[in-house]
Design a protein around this motif. Structure first.
Motif, short mmCIF file in Angstrom:
data_model
loop_
_atom_site.label_atom_id
_atom_site.label_comp_id
_atom_site.label_asym_id
_atom_site.label_seq_id
_atom_site.Cartn_x
_atom_site.Cartn_y
_atom_site.Cartn_z
N SER A 297 0.81 -1.23 0.00
CA SER A 297 0.00 0.00 0.00
C SER A 297 0.84 1.27 0.00
O SER A 297 0.31 2.37 -0.02
N ILE A 298 2.17 1.12 0.04
CA ILE A 298 3.05 2.29 0.07
C ILE A 298 3.58 2.57 -1.33
O ILE A 298 4.23 1.71 -1.94
N SER A 299 3.30 3.76 -1.84
CA SER A 299 3.81 4.12 -3.16
C SER A 299 5.31 4.29 -3.11
O SER A 299 5.88 4.63 -2.06
N GLU A 300 5.98 4.08 -4.23
CA GLU A 300 7.44 4.14 -4.27
C GLU A 300 7.96 5.51 -3.88
O GLU A 300 9.00 5.64 -3.24
N SER A 301 7.22 6.55 -4.23
CA SER A 301 7.67 7.91 -3.93
C SER A 301 7.66 8.22 -2.44
O SER A 301 8.39 9.08 -1.96
N LEU A 302 6.81 7.51 -1.70
CA LEU A 302 6.70 7.76 -0.25
C LEU A 302 7.38 6.67 0.58
O LEU A 302 7.29 6.69 1.81
N PHE A 303 8.06 5.75 -0.07
CA PHE A 303 8.67 4.62 0.62
C PHE A 303 9.61 5.07 1.73
O PHE A 303 9.49 4.65 2.88
N GLU A 304 10.56 5.94 1.41
CA GLU A 304 11.54 6.38 2.41
C GLU A 304 10.89 7.15 3.54
O GLU A 304 11.25 6.98 4.71
N SER A 305 9.94 8.01 3.22
CA SER A 305 9.28 8.80 4.25
C SER A 305 8.51 7.90 5.21
O SER A 305 8.55 8.08 6.42
N GLU A 306 7.81 6.90 4.67
CA GLU A 306 7.01 6.00 5.50
C GLU A 306 7.88 5.14 6.39
O GLU A 306 7.58 4.95 7.56
N LEU A 307 8.96 4.61 5.83
CA LEU A 307 9.78 3.68 6.59
C LEU A 307 10.85 4.36 7.44
O LEU A 307 11.14 3.91 8.55
N PHE A 308 11.44 5.44 6.92
CA PHE A 308 12.56 6.07 7.62
C PHE A 308 12.22 7.42 8.23
O PHE A 308 12.98 7.96 9.03
N GLY A 309 11.07 8.01 7.85
CA GLY A 309 10.68 9.31 8.38
C GLY A 309 11.25 10.45 7.55
O GLY A 309 12.04 10.24 6.63
N HIS A 310 10.86 11.66 7.89
CA HIS A 310 11.40 12.84 7.20
C HIS A 310 11.46 14.02 8.15
O HIS A 310 10.85 14.00 9.22
N VAL A 311 12.23 15.04 7.76
CA VAL A 311 12.32 16.26 8.55
C VAL A 311 11.49 17.35 7.87
O VAL A 311 11.22 17.28 6.67
N LYS A 312 11.11 18.31 8.65
CA LYS A 312 10.29 19.41 8.16
C LYS A 312 10.96 20.10 6.97
O LYS A 312 12.15 20.40 7.00
#
Length: 454
Positions: free
Chosen positions: A213-228
């Motif tokens: 259910s995770i799109s490739e473009s959001l893979f890193e954000s979903e699994l590793f998180g992101h900064v503002k």
């Protein structure tokens, strides 16, 4: 003024008066005791925050043993209280001994007013911080219990299921990565949860992630998180699934549907045991138990160049194959009875029973959708039932498990199902390859399949 309750214990009444005058302007409540024998009968130690305790009460005695004795007695009654020792004899050994016994700090007489107030404030702030940490730990523990609470159970007593559970019990106490394989609907996530519940991490979080259910473009954000500010919609810092699962178990379902590019990123995180948030250069160490699941043949995908061999080795220390429902002799009726009780209670039909002919029909069916299909069949029959007995006609089963090309699909929906099934079969269950063949995105394909399985 600080909202703190202070108690001063000293046999010198001049000392008590001086400290009461000094501290009353800084703290909410200041009380005094001139005789340490009053300590056992003090009305409410739990209401106190700080105690200033003299170390010597008998004339001519300067060993500090009296103070150490009363320190131990206070700690027995109220271990949370911060106790600051006071003495006119500043032996370093005495100070160390008091700290070993649980004192928060040490003050020498005569004291500096400014330093004494600072010492008391520091002790209070430390105690406050410790209480906040305890509160957060309790809150975290409660949150973990809520997150880990799962009302689903592994139901059945067949030999094939018991063999799987025996392997689960052997593997659970280790820290090795586990790969769970099996057809859709066989209960792979339940097996993953059982591994977690029997592991040394049972009191930590279990974080499930549906990789499909995770799109490739959001893979890193979903699994590793992101900064503002790391991308357009990043309006604040976000913790990824790896960091959220730190100390616990991370369950990656549908891992066979990752692209080669995302597989490389996942491998790096697993291999290095650290992640980097999107938009950051800082590495964050993570300690997780990794469990993955798939219905794909990953060995064949490796041979076809669709799955990284090094990633397969990383996630496949131990493999657990979950059997399809058709191979679990006797469990079909056990599960049917369990689901019947669940749904008759849910829909207010407690008298509803399944007759023998209906049981024979359920038991002889192949259940291509496995436990999920059985669950839906029972729920549908309970909802539509009009009497107290469920007969064979109450169970609408897809006896023709695939739509025949010769017969031809009857509806646009059936045609779509057929095309999806053929594409998945041709590509060995790989969603990315099947989606490319169908000319749609992997996300769209996944959503269509998920909608059909509901």
């Amino acid at each position: 003024m600080i909202d703190a309750n202070i108690l001063v214990i000293d046999d010198n009444k001049s000392v008590l008066s001086a400290l009461e005058i000094l501290l009353q302007f800084e703290f909410k409540s200041v009380n005094t005791i001139s005789n340490p024998n009053q300590i056992p009968s003090y009305p409410d130690f739990t209401a106190l925050d700080i105690i200033l305790l003299d170390m010597n009460f008998s004339a001519g005695v300067n060993t500090g043993n009296e103070g150490l004795y009363w320190l131990r007695e206070i700690k027995k009654k109220a271990p949370h209280i911060s106790v600051i020792m006071m003495t006119a004899y500043g032996a370093v050994e005495l100070a160390v001994e008091a700290l070993k016994e649980g004192a928060s700090d040490f003050i020498l007489k005569p004291w500096s007013n400014e330093r004494l107030i600072t010492t008391v404030k520091t002790a209070f702030n430390l105690r406050k911080a410790q209480n906040e940490v305890k509160h957060l730990r309790k809150k975290e523990s409660s949150l973990k219990q809520v997150i880990n609470h799962n009302k689903e159970y592994i139901i059945g007593n067949s030999k094939t299921l018991n063999s799987v559970l025996t392997l689960v019990r052997k593997v659970a106490k280790t820290s090795v990565n586990v790969l769970i394989t099996g057809e859709n609907g066989t209960g792979k996530e339940l097996i993953a949860r059982e591994v977690h519940n029997l592991s040394l991490r049972e009191n930590e979080v279990f974080i499930p992630v549906d990789m499909g259910s995770i799109s490739e473009s959001l893979f890193e954000s979903e699994l590793f998180g992101h900064v503002k500010g790391s991308f357009t919609d990043a309006k604040g810092d976000r913790i990824g699934k790896f960091e959220a699962a730190n100390g616990g178990t991370l369950f990656l379902d549908e891992i066979g549907n990752l692209s080669l590019q995302t597989q490389a990123k996942l491998l790096s995180a697993i291999q290095n045991k650290e992640i980097v948030k999107v938009g950051s250069n800082k590495t964050i160490p993570v300690d997780i138990r990794l469990i993955c699941a798939t219905n794909c043949n990953l060995e064949k995908m490796v041979a076809d160049g669709l799955f990284r061999e090094d990633l397969l080795y990383r996630i496949n220390t131990i493999s657990i194959e979950v059997p399809p429902l058709r191979e679990r002799d006797g469990d079909i009726l056990v599960l049917s009875d369990f689901f019947l009780k669940k749904f008759t209670s849910k829909y207010g039909k407690p008298q509803l029973k399944i007759n023998q002919k209906a049981e024979e029909k359920l038991n002889s069916y192949g259940w291509p959708g496995n436990i999920r299909e059985l669950l839906h069949a029972i729920e549908r029959a309970v909802i539509l039932s009009e009497g107290n007995i469920l007969s064979p006609d109450d169970f609408i089963l897809n006896t023709n498990t695939t739509i025949s090309l010769q017969k031809g699909p009857n509806t646009l929906g059936e045609m779509e199902q057929l095309m999806i099934a053929n594409a998945l079969n041709k590509n060995n269950g790989n969603y990315s390859a099947a989606a490319e063949q169908l000319g749609i995105s992997r996300q769209t394909l996944y959503n269509k399949i998920k909608k059909e399985n509901k």
